[in-house]
Design an enzyme around this catalytic site. Structure first.
Site, PDB file in Angstrom:
ATOM      1  N   LYS A  22       0.827  -1.217   0.000  1.00 34.29           N
ATOM      2  CA  LYS A  22       0.000   0.000   0.000  1.00 34.29           C
ATOM      3  C   LYS A  22       0.861   1.267   0.000  1.00 34.29           C
ATOM      4  O   LYS A  22       0.597   2.184  -0.755  1.00 34.29           O
ATOM      5  CB  LYS A  22      -0.924   0.047   1.230  1.00 34.29           C
ATOM      6  N   ARG A  96      -9.856   1.547   8.695  1.00 32.47           N
ATOM      7  CA  ARG A  96      -9.519   0.181   9.089  1.00 32.47           C
ATOM      8  C   ARG A  96     -10.611  -0.478   9.904  1.00 32.47           C
ATOM      9  O   ARG A  96     -10.483  -1.666  10.221  1.00 32.47           O
ATOM     10  CB  ARG A  96      -8.238   0.206   9.927  1.00 32.47           C
ATOM     11  N   ARG A 135      11.169  -6.198   4.918  1.00 26.70           N
ATOM     12  CA  ARG A 135      11.079  -4.797   5.335  1.00 26.70           C
ATOM     13  C   ARG A 135      11.658  -4.635   6.743  1.00 26.70           C
ATOM     14  O   ARG A 135      12.307  -3.632   7.048  1.00 26.70           O
ATOM     15  CB  ARG A 135       9.613  -4.350   5.315  1.00 26.70           C
ATOM     16  N   ARG A 141      11.441  -1.338  11.219  1.00 26.69           N
ATOM     17  CA  ARG A 141      10.211  -0.885  11.879  1.00 26.69           C
ATOM     18  C   ARG A 141       9.942  -1.756  13.086  1.00 26.69           C
ATOM     19  O   ARG A 141       9.983  -2.971  13.003  1.00 26.69           O
ATOM     20  CB  ARG A 141       9.034  -0.976  10.895  1.00 26.69           C
ATOM     21  N   ARG A 152      -0.944  -8.398  13.402  1.00 25.42           N
ATOM     22  CA  ARG A 152      -1.468  -7.402  12.454  1.00 25.42           C
ATOM     23  C   ARG A 152      -2.299  -8.070  11.363  1.00 25.42           C
ATOM     24  O   ARG A 152      -3.303  -7.530  10.916  1.00 25.42           O
ATOM     25  CB  ARG A 152      -0.320  -6.581  11.857  1.00 25.42           C
TER      26      ARG A 152
HETATM   27  P1  AMP Z   1       0.571   0.830   8.764  1.00 21.60           P
HETATM   28  O1  AMP Z   1       1.802   1.629   8.506  1.00 21.60           O
HETATM   29  O2  AMP Z   1      -0.606   1.291   7.949  1.00 21.60           O
HETATM   30  O3  AMP Z   1       0.801  -0.653   8.637  1.00 21.60           O
HETATM   31  O4  AMP Z   1       0.166   1.097  10.294  1.00 21.60           O
HETATM   32  C1  AMP Z   1       1.025   0.753  11.350  1.00 21.60           C
HETATM   33  C2  AMP Z   1       0.251   0.692  12.669  1.00 21.60           C
HETATM   34  O5  AMP Z   1      -0.317   1.980  12.932  1.00 21.60           O
HETATM   35  C3  AMP Z   1      -0.927  -0.256  12.664  1.00 21.60           C
HETATM   36  O6  AMP Z   1      -0.547  -1.595  12.961  1.00 21.60           O
HETATM   37  C4  AMP Z   1      -1.799   0.359  13.750  1.00 21.60           C
HETATM   38  O7  AMP Z   1      -1.297   0.087  15.025  1.00 21.60           O
HETATM   39  C5  AMP Z   1      -1.617   1.849  13.504  1.00 21.60           C
HETATM   40  N1  AMP Z   1      -2.607   2.372  12.515  1.00 21.60           N
HETATM   41  C6  AMP Z   1      -2.352   2.877  11.271  1.00 21.60           C
HETATM   42  N2  AMP Z   1      -3.477   3.258  10.664  1.00 21.60           N
HETATM   43  C7  AMP Z   1      -4.487   3.002  11.550  1.00 21.60           C
HETATM   44  C8  AMP Z   1      -5.891   3.164  11.492  1.00 21.60           C
HETATM   45  N3  AMP Z   1      -6.514   3.660  10.411  1.00 21.60           N
HETATM   46  N4  AMP Z   1      -6.602   2.775  12.585  1.00 21.60           N
HETATM   47  C9  AMP Z   1      -6.007   2.275  13.684  1.00 21.60           C
HETATM   48  N5  AMP Z   1      -4.690   2.082  13.790  1.00 21.60           N
HETATM   49  C10 AMP Z   1      -3.921   2.445  12.735  1.00 21.60           C
END
Ligand code: AMP
Length: 194
Positions: A22, A96, A135, A141, A152
């Site tokens: 993404k 989400r 990654r 990360r 996740r």
């Molecule tokens: P991502 O980079 O999109 O994989 O997001 C990393 C982490 O940030 C996720 O595992 C969640 O803990 C938090 N996060 C990101 N976007 C959201 C969202 N829309 N709602 C809730 N938590 C989020």
């Protein structure tokens, strides 16, 4: 203020499990279509790095692979969209949950903007794990370790995947294979967008 000529509102959602690509595709699409990329994950990592109150609250949740509470996410997104004229946004990793999807509907309704499209990237589970482990080695990360990755994925399946149907029912969803090269996936996405 009236929209700048030739700049119509456009709102695209990029959805899919962790590791589907993404972030990479969102950056390319935002650049290609002149949209502001709004990645809630990136925004949250920014808060963590800056040590803001939100960052302090979010860090442990993110490290556990859980979702940050809806009200915090919605407030963060709303403040980004406020004042954007015309609204031209590419959402990466938002919404989400059903609560976030409803909040986005309301936000777009308040702005008088219609959702352009939602794109779901689909990638085999083995490939997802392979990419996330890669990654982890490259970017370090803190939520790219095996236990968190597994959680996740589970959180995605439980809380986010049902949203695909929500957009499908409204005729807004395109499912696109996220397998193969970055360029191939980008081309597939470009083809399904209006
Ligand atoms: P991502 O980079 O999109 O994989 O997001 C990393 C982490 O940030 C996720 O595992 C969640 O803990 C938090 N996060 C990101 N976007 C959201 C969202 N829309 N709602 C809730 N938590 C989020």
């Amino acid at each position: 203020m009236p929209p700048v000529q030739g700049q119509r509102p456009e709102v695209v959602l990029l959805m899919g499990p962790p590791g589907a690509g993404k972030g990479t595709q969102a950056a390319l699409l935002a650049e290609g279509r002149g949209l502001r990329k709004l990645s809630t994950g990136d925004m949250l990592r920014g808060h963590v790095d800056r040590g803001t109150e939100l960052g302090v609250r979010a860090k442990g949740i993110m490290d556990a692979g859980e979702l940050v509470p809806d009200e915090l996410i919605v407030a963060m997104v709303r403040s980004e969209v406020d004042g954007m004229r015309p609204v031209r946004a590419l959402f990466d990793g938002f919404p989400r949950t059903p609560v976030q999807a409803a909040a986005l509907d309301k936000l777009l309704h308040d702005e008088g903007v219609e959702l352009t499209a939602a794109v779901a990237l689909e990638v085999d589970e083995d490939e997802l794990v392979r990419r996330l482990e890669g990654r982890a080695r490259q970017e370090g990360r803190s939520d790219d370790n095996e236990a968190t990755i597994r959680n996740r994925m589970a959180v995605y399946q439980r809380q986010t995947q049902p949203l695909l149907e929500y957009y499908e029912t409204r005729g807004k969803l395109s499912r696109v294979s996220g397998m193969g090269s970055v360029e191939d996936v980008f081309e597939r996405i470009a083809k399904v967008l209006p």
